[in-house]
Design a protein around this motif. Structure first.
Motif, PDB file in Angstrom:
ATOM      1  N   HIS A 195       1.046   6.878  -6.771  1.00  0.00           N
ATOM      2  CA  HIS A 195      -0.176   7.645  -7.035  1.00  0.00           C
ATOM      3  C   HIS A 195       0.029   9.120  -6.691  1.00  0.00           C
ATOM      4  O   HIS A 195      -0.285  10.014  -7.481  1.00  0.00           O
ATOM      5  CB  HIS A 195      -1.316   7.044  -6.204  1.00  0.00           C
ATOM      6  CG  HIS A 195      -2.588   7.814  -6.298  1.00  0.00           C
ATOM      7  ND1 HIS A 195      -3.288   7.940  -7.473  1.00  0.00           N
ATOM      8  CD2 HIS A 195      -3.280   8.519  -5.369  1.00  0.00           C
ATOM      9  CE1 HIS A 195      -4.361   8.675  -7.261  1.00  0.00           C
ATOM     10  NE2 HIS A 195      -4.375   9.045  -5.990  1.00  0.00           N
ATOM     11  N   ILE A 196       0.590   9.354  -5.514  1.00  0.00           N
ATOM     12  CA  ILE A 196       0.762  10.736  -5.064  1.00  0.00           C
ATOM     13  C   ILE A 196       1.824  11.450  -5.892  1.00  0.00           C
ATOM     14  O   ILE A 196       1.662  12.608  -6.275  1.00  0.00           O
ATOM     15  CB  ILE A 196       1.114  10.760  -3.561  1.00  0.00           C
ATOM     16  CG1 ILE A 196      -0.088  10.274  -2.731  1.00  0.00           C
ATOM     17  CG2 ILE A 196       1.535  12.155  -3.106  1.00  0.00           C
ATOM     18  CD1 ILE A 196       0.225   9.984  -1.276  1.00  0.00           C
ATOM     19  N   PRO A 223       0.814  -1.225   0.000  1.00  0.00           N
ATOM     20  CA  PRO A 223       0.000   0.000   0.000  1.00  0.00           C
ATOM     21  C   PRO A 223       0.845   1.271   0.000  1.00  0.00           C
ATOM     22  O   PRO A 223       0.511   2.239  -0.700  1.00  0.00           O
ATOM     23  CB  PRO A 223      -0.807  -0.088   1.300  1.00  0.00           C
ATOM     24  CG  PRO A 223      -0.747  -1.509   1.722  1.00  0.00           C
ATOM     25  CD  PRO A 223       0.452  -2.132   1.107  1.00  0.00           C
ATOM     26  N   LYS A 264      -6.039   0.128  -6.745  1.00  0.00           N
ATOM     27  CA  LYS A 264      -6.698   1.418  -6.688  1.00  0.00           C
ATOM     28  C   LYS A 264      -6.348   2.072  -5.367  1.00  0.00           C
ATOM     29  O   LYS A 264      -6.417   1.435  -4.322  1.00  0.00           O
ATOM     30  CB  LYS A 264      -8.207   1.178  -6.775  1.00  0.00           C
ATOM     31  CG  LYS A 264      -9.005   2.430  -6.853  1.00  0.00           C
ATOM     32  CD  LYS A 264     -10.451   2.122  -7.199  1.00  0.00           C
ATOM     33  CE  LYS A 264     -11.223   3.416  -7.127  1.00  0.00           C
ATOM     34  NZ  LYS A 264     -12.599   3.289  -7.522  1.00  0.00           N
ATOM     35  N   VAL A 265      -5.958   3.305  -5.433  1.00  0.00           N
ATOM     36  CA  VAL A 265      -5.629   4.029  -4.220  1.00  0.00           C
ATOM     37  C   VAL A 265      -6.633   5.159  -4.063  1.00  0.00           C
ATOM     38  O   VAL A 265      -6.854   5.930  -4.995  1.00  0.00           O
ATOM     39  CB  VAL A 265      -4.210   4.630  -4.307  1.00  0.00           C
ATOM     40  CG1 VAL A 265      -3.880   5.432  -3.055  1.00  0.00           C
ATOM     41  CG2 VAL A 265      -3.176   3.536  -4.521  1.00  0.00           C
ATOM     42  N   GLU A 266      -7.250   5.226  -2.922  1.00  0.00           N
ATOM     43  CA  GLU A 266      -8.167   6.331  -2.658  1.00  0.00           C
ATOM     44  C   GLU A 266      -7.764   6.978  -1.354  1.00  0.00           C
ATOM     45  O   GLU A 266      -7.709   6.314  -0.327  1.00  0.00           O
ATOM     46  CB  GLU A 266      -9.593   5.803  -2.523  1.00  0.00           C
ATOM     47  CG  GLU A 266     -10.420   6.016  -3.756  1.00  0.00           C
ATOM     48  CD  GLU A 266     -11.793   5.417  -3.595  1.00  0.00           C
ATOM     49  OE1 GLU A 266     -12.381   5.564  -2.508  1.00  0.00           O
ATOM     50  OE2 GLU A 266     -12.246   4.778  -4.566  1.00  0.00           O
ATOM     51  N   LEU A 267      -7.477   8.229  -1.408  1.00  0.00           N
ATOM     52  CA  LEU A 267      -7.067   8.933  -0.205  1.00  0.00           C
ATOM     53  C   LEU A 267      -8.072  10.041   0.054  1.00  0.00           C
ATOM     54  O   LEU A 267      -8.259  10.925  -0.786  1.00  0.00           O
ATOM     55  CB  LEU A 267      -5.664   9.523  -0.400  1.00  0.00           C
ATOM     56  CG  LEU A 267      -4.590   8.491  -0.752  1.00  0.00           C
ATOM     57  CD1 LEU A 267      -3.321   9.180  -1.221  1.00  0.00           C
ATOM     58  CD2 LEU A 267      -4.300   7.612   0.444  1.00  0.00           C
ATOM     59  N   ALA A 268      -8.693   9.966   1.210  1.00  0.00           N
ATOM     60  CA  ALA A 268      -9.745  10.941   1.516  1.00  0.00           C
ATOM     61  C   ALA A 268      -9.204  12.364   1.450  1.00  0.00           C
ATOM     62  O   ALA A 268      -9.884  13.286   1.031  1.00  0.00           O
ATOM     63  CB  ALA A 268     -10.334  10.655   2.885  1.00  0.00           C
ATOM     64  N   GLY A 269      -7.956  12.525   1.860  1.00  0.00           N
ATOM     65  CA  GLY A 269      -7.397  13.866   1.933  1.00  0.00           C
ATOM     66  C   GLY A 269      -6.664  14.292   0.677  1.00  0.00           C
ATOM     67  O   GLY A 269      -5.940  15.280   0.694  1.00  0.00           O
ATOM     68  N   TYR A 270      -6.817  13.548  -0.393  1.00  0.00           N
ATOM     69  CA  TYR A 270      -6.054  13.870  -1.596  1.00  0.00           C
ATOM     70  C   TYR A 270      -6.890  13.589  -2.830  1.00  0.00           C
ATOM     71  O   TYR A 270      -6.973  12.455  -3.294  1.00  0.00           O
ATOM     72  CB  TYR A 270      -4.774  13.040  -1.617  1.00  0.00           C
ATOM     73  CG  TYR A 270      -3.935  13.261  -2.854  1.00  0.00           C
ATOM     74  CD1 TYR A 270      -3.244  14.460  -3.041  1.00  0.00           C
ATOM     75  CD2 TYR A 270      -3.838  12.292  -3.840  1.00  0.00           C
ATOM     76  CE1 TYR A 270      -2.500  14.672  -4.185  1.00  0.00           C
ATOM     77  CE2 TYR A 270      -3.089  12.495  -4.980  1.00  0.00           C
ATOM     78  CZ  TYR A 270      -2.425  13.684  -5.141  1.00  0.00           C
ATOM     79  OH  TYR A 270      -1.680  13.899  -6.275  1.00  0.00           O
ATOM     80  N   GLN A 271      -7.531  14.604  -3.339  1.00  0.00           N
ATOM     81  CA  GLN A 271      -8.364  14.442  -4.525  1.00  0.00           C
ATOM     82  C   GLN A 271      -8.165  15.650  -5.414  1.00  0.00           C
ATOM     83  O   GLN A 271      -8.976  16.572  -5.402  1.00  0.00           O
ATOM     84  CB  GLN A 271      -9.830  14.334  -4.126  1.00  0.00           C
ATOM     85  CG  GLN A 271     -10.021  13.631  -2.798  1.00  0.00           C
ATOM     86  CD  GLN A 271     -11.084  12.567  -2.815  1.00  0.00           C
ATOM     87  OE1 GLN A 271     -12.121  12.746  -3.406  1.00  0.00           O
ATOM     88  NE2 GLN A 271     -10.808  11.469  -2.154  1.00  0.00           N
ATOM     89  N   PRO A 272      -7.085  15.652  -6.166  1.00  0.00           N
ATOM     90  CA  PRO A 272      -6.794  16.832  -6.989  1.00  0.00           C
ATOM     91  C   PRO A 272      -7.925  17.136  -7.977  1.00  0.00           C
ATOM     92  O   PRO A 272      -8.538  16.224  -8.521  1.00  0.00           O
ATOM     93  CB  PRO A 272      -5.525  16.436  -7.753  1.00  0.00           C
ATOM     94  CG  PRO A 272      -5.015  15.204  -7.122  1.00  0.00           C
ATOM     95  CD  PRO A 272      -6.117  14.572  -6.348  1.00  0.00           C
ATOM     96  N   GLU A 317       0.635   3.992  -2.936  1.00  0.00           N
ATOM     97  CA  GLU A 317       0.317   5.392  -2.617  1.00  0.00           C
ATOM     98  C   GLU A 317       1.415   6.316  -3.119  1.00  0.00           C
ATOM     99  O   GLU A 317       1.139   7.411  -3.633  1.00  0.00           O
ATOM    100  CB  GLU A 317       0.180   5.576  -1.102  1.00  0.00           C
ATOM    101  CG  GLU A 317      -1.153   5.135  -0.549  1.00  0.00           C
ATOM    102  CD  GLU A 317      -1.228   5.282   0.968  1.00  0.00           C
ATOM    103  OE1 GLU A 317      -2.014   4.545   1.556  1.00  0.00           O
ATOM    104  OE2 GLU A 317      -0.496   6.124   1.556  1.00  0.00           O
TER     105      GLU A 317
END
Ligand SMILES: Cc1cc2nc3c(=O)[nH]c(=O)nc-3n(C[C@H](O)[C@H](O)[C@H](O)COP(=O)(O)OP(=O)(O)OC[C@H]3O[C@@H](n4cnc5c(N)ncnc54)[C@H](O)[C@@H]3O)c2cc1C
Ligand SMILES: Cc1ncc(C[n+]2csc(CCOP(=O)(O)OP(=O)(O)O)c2C)c(N)n1
Ligand SMILES: [Mg+2]
Lengths: 566, 191
Positions: free
Chosen positions: A147-148, A140, A177-185, A144
């Motif tokens: 992705h970031i 993970p 699939k990476v989903e970050l609540a605090g990162y949604q450009p 991440e």
């Protein structure tokens, strides 16, 4: 699902991410990773000679390939050696994934041998970093990291992995699939804002596009061209925006700023509309902020909301990926012409030939750089160091190969040129790659020359050898009453040095030999080093002194003096 | 840094190093954090932080934007200009003799505070309220001999039904990793 060692999981993750090359250096804390390497022949490892070069090479590789660059090192000194390279990537928004080995987890915080708190150290220079304390978290964390690093505003991400975690085992399961609540450009521009921008363009008589690194990062050159051509708006590129618009295009104006063309700095002050696309209004571009573009309304397109209004007050901010936004904009704008404005720019350019090279038999650095561009063909790539040669390299780049100009802008890291050119050559193995080097910067990373022999890289190194830390010398001359201190140094024999590294070296001190030596270097199948013994004291103009506005740019002082004499 | 005191509320993933990352952003712009309160929120895995900082509105806006860039920060809002309930809790240990004790308790009553511990020569008083109220009771108790003072720093909540800050995703949790083979999210492969 199979149980695997952490180190193998790291490699599996890299494979999943399509990584083809790692720039790295071994040591105690990343030996499990080296132990795993041979099982992954599809992933190439390049052994640099100093970890800083691993980060720079990965950085340049990323800029040219459009993929994340990957570098790794051991703990402690290996990790701290990466720091300059990470800071460089951070300042210029380059996607980099750095994996550092760390001391075993039970020694953390106890000053274990070669322990450095690299996550603590790199907080301010990474987009994100993390230490992995459980083997289950490796996959993970790496997913991440990629992705970031590569989405939104790109940047370096560091993953620190203690040796015992690399050796522990678990089942490998790669998160697709990476989903970050605090990162949604936000990547698509707000249609209302795009419409407003189109409206401003329609109302404008003196529009300018200021295109930056974002255009290069987003691979938006085509979209930019469409907008510029449709509305007939002249385009200026920042140092890092070079290559985001064809140099030979009639709308192209070159670079603005501290050492940009005089005509551009004046044009910005006269413009009634500035469309800033993927650039962050760096102080080298704007000069004194309070006097920047006093007549202009400003449209700012940037994927990073924190850039909006950071330095310059914006009338229409558009948060989004600049490629998307420009494509959206292209559909909204009406075809336009700005003949009077373009005539004004042409007049400025005629009256202020900022980058004219004085007539002389002496070997001027600008002349060498210009010749390199002329002779290297339309598909060559360039990496530069930092200093005068860098500014001339920027001023004289008028090529069309997109994304082919690689330079350290925000951090201004001397020594970038050598490892950067190597990184570019790995990304573009079949194309000509020039390293345009300062004699000072070259000496900071020249150990990496050995890679050209080891990996058969045909990089062409041009040392613009003015026997000075030229940019600093110029400042001492201009702003410290000529008190030249610590700007001259003993130089090794660069030709012998090249030979010692197994590559061909040539010294050039005569203007008449410049073209032939460049041609010889281009013909030579391997790496070549050309040591150009240029004029020692040649100042870089135009120049906007620190603290003043763009209007106070000093143009080439010699243009009124055709009988160039000093 | 001059301006006025701002109250910033952040919802953050509860992971090691987060506080350090957030503090680093304030430090880089030379802000002094006046107070900071952290604790679990209504969403498991997420903590809520309340900062108070002194600064000009423009600078504060810049830092909050920078803070947003910390990946673990899920949401951050400057609630200074919203109607909020803001409270701070203080524990005050004050010297108390037989003679002074009743006078102290009188003050405690006036402030609707509470005596939570009684020792042979001291009292521990608990009080909740705005910073002004706490400043006032502390000032009143100081002449008796202040032995120890601890204050939590402000916690704040926006009035009414709307939450102060919430996670954007419905379930609120911090991160998801799926192996569903759906490929990367459509966040735009920008490079
Ligand atoms: C010696 C020296 C002299 C210099 N002199 C000059 C000079 O005269 N002129 C000059 O121009 N520069 C000069 N520079 C460079 C300067 O310091 C800055 O690095 C440069 O101006 C920054 O350019 P930029 O804003 O385009 O790129 P960056 O700093 O890389 O900023 C890129 C911007 O684009 C945004 N972005 C990234 N990706 C996307 C995307 N996909 N969509 C939308 N937005 C995106 C980012 O959020 C960021 O705001 C000099 C540097 C040195 C070392
Ligand atoms: C690592 C690092 N140290 C110091 C500087 C400050 N600096 C900026 S330009 C420069 C001189 C560069 O000299 P050289 O590489 O010979 O290039 P020139 O300016 O002569 O073309 C220096 C020292 C820097 N940019 N990077
Ligand atoms: Mg030099």
């Amino acid at each position: 699902m199979t149980r695997m060692k952490g180190a193998d999981i790291i490699m599996e993750c890299l494979r999943k991410e399509g990584v083809e090359i790692i720039f790295g250096y071994p040591g105690g804390a990343n030996l499990p990773m080296y132990d795993a390497l041979h099982k992954y022949p599809d992933i190439r490892h390049v052994l640099v000679r100093h970890e800083q070069a691993a980060a720079h090479a990965a950085d340049a590789y990323a800029r040219v390939s459009g993929k994340a660059g990957v570098c790794w090192s051991t703990s402690g000194p290996g990790a701290t050696n990466l720091v300059t390279g990470i800071a460089n990537a951070w300042m210029d928004s380059v996607p980099l994934v750095c994996i550092t080995g760390q001391v075993v987890s039970w020694l953390l915080g106890r000053d274990g041998f070669q322990e450095a708190d690299i996550t603590g150290i790199t907080i301010p220079i990474t987009k994100h970093n993390t230490i992995v304390l459980d083997v289950e978290d490796i996959a993970p964390a790496i997913a991440e990291a990629f992705h970031i690093a590569t989405t939104g505003r790109p940047g370096p991400v560091l993953v620190d992995i203690p040796r015992d975690v690399q050796q522990a085992t678990c089942e490998f399961d790669y998160p697709e699939k990476v989903e970050l609540a605090g990162y949604q450009p936000t990547v698509v521009g707000h249609p209302q804002q795009v419409k407003k921008a189109a409206q401003l363009i329609a109302e404008s008589e003196r529009p300018l596009i200021l295109a930056g690194h974002g255009v290069v990062i987003a691979r938006a050159a085509e979209a930019l061209r469409e907008v510029a051509e449709k509305a007939q708006i002249p385009v200026i590129t920042t140092l890092l925006g070079i290559g985001g618009f064809p140099g030979s295009h009639e709308l192209y104006q070159g670079m603005p700023g501290m050492h940009g063309m005089y005509w551009n700095n004046i044009a910005i002050q006269e413009a009634d509309l500035v469309i800033a696309a993927g650039m962050r209004f760096d102080d080298r571009v704007t000069g004194a902020l309070k006097d920047f573009a006093p007549n202009a309304r400003i449209v700012h397109i940037d994927v990073d909301p924190a850039e909006i209004g950071k330095n310059v007050k914006t009338m229409v901010p558009i948060v989004g990926d600049v490629k998307n936004v420009l494509q959206q904009l292209a559909t909204q704008i009406a075809p336009g012409r700005h003949d009077a404005w373009r005539q004004r720019l042409a007049d400025l350019r005629r009256d202020h030939p900022s980058i004219a090279i004085p007539e002389t038999d002496r070997l001027l650095p600008q002349y060498v750089i210009k010749k390199i561009y002329e002779l290297s063909g339309p598909k060559a790539y360039y990496a530069t160091g930092v200093g005068q040669h860098q500014m001339w390299a920027a001023q004289f780049f008028w090529g069309d190969n997109p994304y082919s100009f690689v330079t350290s802008g925000g951090l201004g890291t001397m020594g970038f040129e050598v490892p950067a050119a190597i990184g570019v050559q790995f990304a573009r193995p079949l194309d000509t790659v020039w390293a345009i080097c300062g004699d000072g910067g070259f000496q900071m990373t020249m150990e990496e020359l050995a890679l050209c022999t080891e990996y058969e890289l045909p990089v062409k190194f041009a040392i613009i050898n003015n026997n000075y830390l030229g940019m600093v010398r110029q400042w001492q001359d201009k702003f410290y009453a000529g008190n030249k201190q610590s700007v001259r140094m003993f130089q090794p024999d660069f030709v012998k040095l090249a030979e010692a590294m197994g590559i061909t070296g040539m010294r050039v001190s005569d203007k008449a030999q410049v073209a032939s030596s460049i041609e010889a270097a281009l013909r030579h199948p391997g790496a070549v080093l050309l040591d150009f013994q240029v004029e020692d004291v040649e100042d870089c103009y135009p120049m906007m002194p620190p603290g003043v506005s763009l209007s106070d740019t000093i143009d080439q002082p010699r243009i009124e003096q055709p009988d160039y004499a000093r | 840094m001059s301006g006025r005191v701002h109250t910033i509320v952040a919802l953050v993933e509860n992971r090691p190093g987060v506080l350090n990352k957030i503090a680093s952003k304030w430090r880089q712009r030379a802000f002094n954090i006046e107070s900071l309160a952290v604790g679990p929120s209504e969403v498991p895995g997420l903590s809520r932080m309340t900062f108070t900082v002194d600064g000009a509105a423009h600078d504060i806006e810049q830092v909050t934007k920078q803070l947003y860039k910390v990946i673990e920060v899920v949401k951050i809002t400057d609630v200074t200009d919203q109607g909020t309930v803001a409270r701070e809790l203080a524990l005050i240990k004050v010297a108390a003799t037989k003679e002074s004790r009743s006078a102290i308790i009188e003050i405690v009553d006036v402030f609707r505070a509470k005596v939570v511990d009684v020792g042979p020569d001291s009292l521990v008083i608990e009080t909740t309220g705005t910073e002004d109220k706490i400043d006032a009771i502390v000032a009143m108790l100081t002449p008796f001999g202040l032995k120890e003072l601890v204050r939590t720093g402000r916690v704040a909540m926006v009035r009414g039904g709307a939450p102060t800050v919430t996670a954007p995703s419905a379930d609120g949790a911090g991160r998801h990793h799926r192996s569903a083979g759906e490929g990367k999210p459509k966040l735009g492969s920008l490079i």
